[in-house]
Motif scaffolding. Structure first.
Motif, PDB file in Angstrom:
ATOM      1  N   ASP A  11       7.566  10.278   8.868  1.00 32.88           N
ATOM      2  CA  ASP A  11       7.532   9.229   9.822  1.00 32.88           C
ATOM      3  C   ASP A  11       5.846   8.833  10.119  1.00 32.88           C
ATOM      4  OD1 ASP A  11      10.221   8.850  10.135  1.00 32.88           O
ATOM      5  OD2 ASP A  11      10.330  10.218  11.754  1.00 32.88           O
ATOM      6  N   PRO A  12       5.729   7.725  10.206  1.00 35.87           N
ATOM      7  CA  PRO A  12       4.359   7.444  10.837  1.00 35.87           C
ATOM      8  C   PRO A  12       4.204   7.394  12.285  1.00 35.87           C
ATOM      9  CG  PRO A  12       5.181   5.379   9.537  1.00 35.87           C
ATOM     10  CD  PRO A  12       6.393   6.494   9.584  1.00 35.87           C
ATOM     11  N   ASP A  13       3.339   7.938  12.896  1.00 38.91           N
ATOM     12  CA  ASP A  13       3.130   7.865  14.367  1.00 38.91           C
ATOM     13  C   ASP A  13       1.996   6.875  14.586  1.00 38.91           C
ATOM     14  OD1 ASP A  13       0.999   9.220  13.229  1.00 38.91           O
ATOM     15  OD2 ASP A  13       1.026  11.085  14.318  1.00 38.91           O
ATOM     16  N   LEU A  71       0.656   5.346   7.987  1.00 30.35           N
ATOM     17  CA  LEU A  71       0.139   6.762   7.442  1.00 30.35           C
ATOM     18  C   LEU A  71      -1.231   6.311   6.878  1.00 30.35           C
ATOM     19  CD1 LEU A  71       3.074   8.384   5.764  1.00 30.35           C
ATOM     20  CD2 LEU A  71       2.277   8.784   7.876  1.00 30.35           C
ATOM     21  N   ARG A  72      -1.524   5.171   6.509  1.00 33.50           N
ATOM     22  CA  ARG A  72      -2.801   4.899   6.083  1.00 33.50           C
ATOM     23  C   ARG A  72      -3.737   4.210   6.759  1.00 33.50           C
ATOM     24  NH1 ARG A  72      -2.437   3.009  -0.200  1.00 33.50           N
ATOM     25  NH2 ARG A  72      -4.293   4.243  -0.050  1.00 33.50           N
ATOM     26  N   ARG A  73      -3.487   4.308   8.047  1.00 32.72           N
ATOM     27  CA  ARG A  73      -4.605   3.968   8.919  1.00 32.72           C
ATOM     28  C   ARG A  73      -4.951   4.933   9.820  1.00 32.72           C
ATOM     29  NH1 ARG A  73      -4.051   0.726   5.835  1.00 32.72           N
ATOM     30  NH2 ARG A  73      -3.533  -1.631   5.870  1.00 32.72           N
ATOM     31  N   GLU A  98       0.777  -1.285  -0.052  1.00 33.53           N
ATOM     32  CA  GLU A  98      -0.031  -0.113   0.007  1.00 33.53           C
ATOM     33  C   GLU A  98       0.875   1.376  -0.017  1.00 33.53           C
ATOM     34  OE1 GLU A  98      -3.338  -0.108   2.694  1.00 33.53           O
ATOM     35  OE2 GLU A  98      -2.846  -2.097   3.234  1.00 33.53           O
ATOM     36  N   ALA A  99       2.148   1.115  -0.093  1.00 31.31           N
ATOM     37  CA  ALA A  99       3.205   2.366  -0.186  1.00 31.31           C
ATOM     38  C   ALA A  99       2.661   3.361  -1.071  1.00 31.31           C
ATOM     39  CB  ALA A  99       4.505   1.967  -0.152  1.00 31.31           C
ATOM     40  N   GLU A 100       2.630   4.716  -0.640  1.00 29.95           N
ATOM     41  CA  GLU A 100       2.700   5.835  -1.191  1.00 29.95           C
ATOM     42  C   GLU A 100       3.882   6.554  -1.142  1.00 29.95           C
ATOM     43  OE1 GLU A 100      -0.201   6.955  -2.891  1.00 29.95           O
ATOM     44  OE2 GLU A 100      -1.617   5.820  -1.972  1.00 29.95           O
TER      45      GLU A 100
HETATM   46  S1  SF4 Z   1       3.144   3.956   6.065  1.00 30.21           S
HETATM   47 FE1  SF4 Z   1       1.657   2.280   5.907  1.00 30.21          FE
HETATM   48  S2  SF4 Z   1       0.977   2.425   4.101  1.00 30.21           S
HETATM   49 FE2  SF4 Z   1       2.781   3.523   4.226  1.00 30.21          FE
HETATM   50  S3  SF4 Z   1       4.480   1.836   3.750  1.00 30.21           S
HETATM   51 FE3  SF4 Z   1       4.477   2.397   5.842  1.00 30.21          FE
HETATM   52  S4  SF4 Z   1       2.911   0.454   6.330  1.00 30.21           S
HETATM   53 FE4  SF4 Z   1       2.722   0.783   4.130  1.00 30.21          FE
END
Ligand code: SF4
Length: 363
Positions: free
Chosen positions: A338-340, A354-356, A329-331
């Motif tokens: 950085d995803p928190d 980032l997509r949740r 699912e990467a964008e």
């Molecule tokens: S943030 Fe989520 S969607 Fe994006 S690459 Fe990482 S795991 Fe996949």
């Protein structure tokens, strides 16, 4: 992933009685300098273990699970070192302790069992002698661990009616070694693999630790023995009032015994939830990939879908979400932001993606 991405998780264990975590790890970072660059094996990990729970730490080989455990125990191999963060056990920072205090802690409040008990058991002493020695050291009446084996044997052999020896037998009975009294006189090589692992568990619990860290404790065993030992671990946790941090690559092991689960990938925790919630509602794409690639007992004919690619080299990972190169699912943003941690389900279910999370925060 940013180290400020989350406060330490709160737990769902209803049996937490004190309101404060037994183990609280904050923003922990452990690195190893190498000729090719710095390996960041643990990269800003926040994690708690509550009193009376079994927390599973799951992930592929090379995800940093074992270095995380070694960091807690204060046994990170040279030249690795903890460069940031804190580890608190019952409210006290382990990083502030002297080497001597840590050593004492490892024989008391903190204990660890490894995948291969032969590396941890002394081949020159009987199993009973080794457990009795641990008990005596814990009771602060034992001799130095550095004494030669022959001398230890004499000292322990002379005290086979001692409290420590009786305790050793009790511990072997507790882990269901048959004919414990006579088998206590056997050497490790006279035990089967499963019995050796049971003996290790007996030794680890004989000092009544608050926290037992079990690093792949059943990986080397066949499935039947593995199931027996996991059952025993669960029972022993209640008997000895010990919390357990169970480290494994095996999701089946986690679903069997754990109350909560943390999923680790490339040095970071990417998802945390109760075991029930994690398996019924996995959210992070890595967790979903792990589950999809694991055979299910209730559906053995289901087709398995392996996760593409490998865990990355942990030297200077150049992309923000460490899972990005493997993620279906990467964008573009995943490589840059950085995803928190975000709430993604029931209770304290959180995932770093980032997509949740809430609609308004998703990519
Ligand atoms: S943030 Fe989520 S969607 Fe994006 S690459 Fe990482 S795991 Fe996949």
């Amino acid at each position: 992933m940013s180290s400020d991405r989350a406060s330490p998780s709160t737990n769902e264990s209803s049996d937490s009685t004190t309101g404060s975590s037994l183990l609280e790890v904050k923003s922990l970072k452990t690195q190893f300098p190498t000729s090719r660059g710095t390996v960041t094996a643990v990269d800003g990990v926040d994690l708690t273990v509550e009193r009376g729970e079994i927390l599973g730490l799951v992930g592929e080989s090379g995800s940093g699970k074992s270095v995380f455990a070694q960091s807690i125990m204060g046994i990170v191999d040279d030249p690795g070192r903890i460069v940031d963060g804190d580890i608190q056990l019952a409210g006290e920072s382990l990083l502030d302790k002297s080497a001597g205090d840590l050593e004492a802690l490892r024989g008391g409040q903190l204990s660890m069992i490894f995948q291969d008990p032969m590396n941890s058991l002394n081949p020159t002493l009987t199993v009973g002698e080794q457990i009795a020695e641990t008990v005596r050291l814990h009771q602060d009446v034992g001799e130095s661990v550095s004494l030669p084996a022959e001398l230890k044997r004499k000292l322990l052999g002379a005290t086979k009616n001692s409290e420590a020896w009786r305790r050793a037998i009790e511990m072997l009975e507790a882990v269901e070694i048959p004919e414990a009294e006579s088998r206590a006189g056997d050497y490790p090589h006279e035990f089967s693999g499963g019995m050796r692992q049971r003996a290790m568990i007996a030794m680890a619990l004989s000092c009544e630790p608050d926290l037992l860290i079990a690093d792949e404790p059943t990986t080397a065993l066949d499935v039947t023995v593995q199931a027996q030992i996991l059952d025993e671990l669960r029972d022993l946790k209640d008997t000895f009032d010990t919390s357990i941090l169970l480290i494994t690559h095996d999701l089946a092991v986690v679903s069997e015994v754990c109350d909560r689960v943390a999923v680790m990938y490339a040095g970071e925790i990417v998802e945390r939830a109760s075991a029930r919630e994690l398996f019924s509602n996995p959210q992070h794409p890595y967790t979903q990939g792990l589950i999809a690639s694991t055979p299910r007992l209730d559906a053995p004919d289901d087709e398995l879908t392996p996760i593409q690619g490998n865990v990355p080299d942990l030297i200077d990972i150049p992309y923000a979400c460490h899972f990005a190169p493997r993620c279906p699912e990467a964008e573009r943003e995943c490589f840059e932001v950085d995803p928190d941690f975000r709430e993604v389900g029931e209770g304290d279910h959180e995932a770093a993606c980032l997509r949740r999370g809430p609609e308004e925060r998703r990519l």
